[in-house]
Write a protein that holds these residues in place. Structure first.
Motif, PDB file in Angstrom:
ATOM      1  N   PRO A  90      38.995  48.646  37.768  1.00 28.58           N
ATOM      2  CA  PRO A  90      39.347  47.303  38.266  1.00 28.58           C
ATOM      3  C   PRO A  90      38.782  47.025  39.664  1.00 28.58           C
ATOM      4  O   PRO A  90      38.371  45.905  39.951  1.00 28.58           O
ATOM      5  CB  PRO A  90      40.879  47.316  38.322  1.00 28.58           C
ATOM      6  CG  PRO A  90      41.321  48.478  37.525  1.00 28.58           C
ATOM      7  CD  PRO A  90      40.196  49.457  37.466  1.00 28.58           C
ATOM      8  N   ALA A  91      38.735  48.056  40.510  1.00 31.27           N
ATOM      9  CA  ALA A  91      38.250  47.825  41.874  1.00 31.27           C
ATOM     10  C   ALA A  91      36.746  47.580  41.900  1.00 31.27           C
ATOM     11  O   ALA A  91      36.246  46.872  42.761  1.00 31.27           O
ATOM     12  CB  ALA A  91      38.606  49.020  42.767  1.00 31.27           C
ATOM     13  N   ARG A 109      42.853  52.684  36.022  1.00 34.27           N
ATOM     14  CA  ARG A 109      43.751  51.793  36.762  1.00 34.27           C
ATOM     15  C   ARG A 109      43.272  51.462  38.171  1.00 34.27           C
ATOM     16  O   ARG A 109      43.688  50.456  38.739  1.00 34.27           O
ATOM     17  CB  ARG A 109      45.164  52.402  36.820  1.00 34.27           C
ATOM     18  CG  ARG A 109      45.788  52.545  35.437  1.00 34.27           C
ATOM     19  CD  ARG A 109      47.299  52.480  35.481  1.00 34.27           C
ATOM     20  NE  ARG A 109      47.815  51.392  36.280  1.00 34.27           N
ATOM     21  CZ  ARG A 109      48.154  50.195  35.788  1.00 34.27           C
ATOM     22  NH1 ARG A 109      48.025  49.943  34.514  1.00 34.27           N
ATOM     23  NH2 ARG A 109      48.639  49.286  36.585  1.00 34.27           N
ATOM     24  N   ILE A 110      42.435  52.313  38.749  1.00 36.06           N
ATOM     25  CA  ILE A 110      42.010  52.074  40.125  1.00 36.06           C
ATOM     26  C   ILE A 110      40.500  51.795  40.215  1.00 36.06           C
ATOM     27  O   ILE A 110      40.081  50.707  40.604  1.00 36.06           O
ATOM     28  CB  ILE A 110      42.368  53.274  41.038  1.00 36.06           C
ATOM     29  CG1 ILE A 110      43.872  53.596  40.938  1.00 36.06           C
ATOM     30  CG2 ILE A 110      41.949  52.999  42.478  1.00 36.06           C
ATOM     31  CD1 ILE A 110      44.800  52.518  41.453  1.00 36.06           C
ATOM     32  N   GLN A 155      40.324  54.335  48.627  1.00 37.69           N
ATOM     33  CA  GLN A 155      41.218  53.864  47.565  1.00 37.69           C
ATOM     34  C   GLN A 155      41.334  54.899  46.461  1.00 37.69           C
ATOM     35  O   GLN A 155      42.394  55.070  45.862  1.00 37.69           O
ATOM     36  CB  GLN A 155      40.700  52.541  47.000  1.00 37.69           C
ATOM     37  CG  GLN A 155      40.738  51.443  48.034  1.00 37.69           C
ATOM     38  CD  GLN A 155      40.588  50.071  47.419  1.00 37.69           C
ATOM     39  OE1 GLN A 155      40.939  49.848  46.271  1.00 37.69           O
ATOM     40  NE2 GLN A 155      40.060  49.141  48.191  1.00 37.69           N
TER      41      GLN A 155
END
Lengths: 237, 257
Positions: free
Chosen positions: A153-154, A149-150, A132
């Motif tokens: 949150p992940a 943003r990645i 990801q």
């Protein structure tokens, strides 16, 4: 006076004092947890992607803070730091100052929380599937945006159980600040119990207040975790 | 490649690419040129370096030496092969849509959010325009009904089609496919190949690392056979698959058929 008179919000009842103590405790726990999150995020990224010196320094920080009992850390940091600040102020020709108990409490517990949060968040970031992050890099996402943003949150779903523990520990660690004379819930309870000799009533009441705080927190964290894991098929949690 | 007029501009050019992992040399001097509209298929056995070659094009792997040129613009490199200009690399990466073997959709975002993430938040395209484009692409890959679904609730084939749509949503100049069907159940391979074939048919430039020989033969304009980090043989698909020259390629084709 019966127990309900003792716990009345208005004097001569002591309920108001207990609630003010609770407010102080929550305020410090909130600040310390927030500071711990900031330190922990920076610490986790530093440990994962920093240079050798950064990693060594962070290793030293997390090892020492997690090795020394918090009570001792609080005493060291509170008195040593207060003294240091005062010596600096005096050296510059100023007046001896009284450091705000709330700020000192937040700083001290925040440093402790930060060490644990560093490890919680480092583990959570490592749990994010590398693909990801690679996909975001392959699409030209700048590093800070990618983290915000990645990655963050992940990793949240993986971090929440550990962070919920840290929050609950923070709420109860505020009781340790009683040793530096800060009027949080435990200190207020001891004063009320000492003044009235109704030990059982007040400590039971304090226990109940901590329990309610924990229940509300657990409910809140469960909501956040459900949101953080919104992209996962349901399974037993 | 030979069939193109000389005026066709170069989309992707790889010159004398070397890549080692420690003491292990994975690529030992490979070159490639894809003109606009070319479909270059890279085939080869496991460990031949084909995925590494593809991943060096957008610097997901750092080349040890060599030169990558995208649409005529050389990617600035330091002497050790690392990219020298982060902003240039980010811009170039946005012009290359990459599709991975394991899809790599962002699990905390819906399909639509996956598609518009980079166009809106990195390339600063207006949100409405990005959404309109994303919906068109989702309809094209047969996922119009799935825009509000999280990737984990899709089949592998659907996830890969969404990932292709995500790459297309950046409006890239070329597409890079890294074994796009290798992680799929056999019955789901066809639906993904169909989408890729449609892209080839509309004249998109693409480089495709694949194990699907029949597919490579049908869609590619040029095929490269890699063996042990070197190009063993290359040419138009009819020649490579119909009349392989080297023994290694003959053996390889026999082993995969």
């Amino acid at each position: 006076m019966g127990p309900f008179d003792l716990l009345a919000l208005e004097p001569p009842g002591w309920g108001g004092n207990l609630l003010r103590g609770l407010a102080n405790s929550v305020q410090i726990a909130f600040g310390a947890f927030g500071l711990g999150l900031l330190i922990g995020t920076a610490g986790a990224y530093g440990k994962l992607y920093g240079g050798k010196i950064t990693r060594d320094l962070l290793g030293l920080y997390t090892t020492i803070v997690r090795a020394v009992p918090e009570l001792i850390l609080i005493l060291i940091l509170y008195f040593a730091v207060t003294d240091l600040v005062n010596q600096m102020v005096l050296a510059m020709g100023g007046e001896r100052i009284q450091i705000s108990g709330v700020l000192a409490g937040i700083a001290v517990l925040g440093v402790v929380q930060g060490a644990y949060a560093t490890e919680v968040l480092r583990g959570a970031i490592l749990a994010v599937p590398p693909g990801q992050i690679e996909a975001a890099r392959a699409m030209g996402m700048p590093p800070v945006k990618l983290a915000w943003r990645i990655t963050l949150p992940a990793m949240l779903g993986f971090a929440i159980p550990g962070l919920a523990n840290l929050w609950l520990i923070a709420t109860k660690d505020t009781a340790l600040l009683a040793v530096v004379g800060f009027n949080e819930l435990t200190q207020e309870t001891r004063q009320a119990a000492g003044a009235t000799k109704a030990f059982f009533t007040f400590f039971l009441a304090a226990g109940a207040i901590y329990l309610v705080l924990t229940l509300v927190s657990s409910w809140g964290f469960a909501r956040i975790e459900a949101w953080a894991r919104r992209g996962e098929p349901r399974r037993s949690r | 490649m030979g069939t193109k007029p000389y005026s066709t501009p170069e989309a992707i050019r790889v010159d004398d690419l070397y890549k080692s992992f420690g003491t292990h040399d994975v690529l030992k001097g490979v070159s490639l040129t894809a003109l606009e509209g070319d479909v270059v298929a890279i085939i080869g056995g496991s460990g031949s370096g084909k995925s590494t070659m593809l991943r060096c094009i957008n610097f997901l792997e750092t080349p040890t030496s060599g030169q990558i040129t995208i649409a005529g613009e050389p990617v600035a490199m330091r002497p050790d092969g690392t990219p020298a200009d982060r902003r240039q690399l980010e811009r170039i990466r946005q012009s290359l849509g990459m599709v991975f073997q394991s899809f790599n959709l962002w699990t905390h975002k819906t399909v639509l959010e996956n598609l518009i993430e980079v166009p809106v938040h990195v390339m600063k395209c207006p949100r409405d325009a990005a959404i309109a484009r994303a919906r068109k692409l989702l309809a094209r890959v047969g996922l119009a009904e799935k825009e509000a679904v999280y990737p984990a609730f899709l089949s592998g084939g659907q996830q890969q089609r969404a990932a292709i749509a995500r790459a297309l949503c950046m409006e890239p100049k070329a597409m890079l496919f890294d074994e796009p069907t290798s992680a799929l159940d056999p019955e789901l391979v066809g639906e993904v190949l169909q989408v890729i074939r449609a892209l080839a048919d509309e004249g998109r430039t693409m480089i495709l690392v694949t194990h699907e020989m029949k597919f490579a033969r049908e869609v590619a304009s040029h095929v490269i056979y890699l063996h042990n980090g070197l190009i063993e043989e290359q040419g138009p698909p009819e020649a490579l698959f119909g009349a392989p020259k080297s023994d290694r390629l003959k053996q390889f084709l026999k082993s995969v058929s």
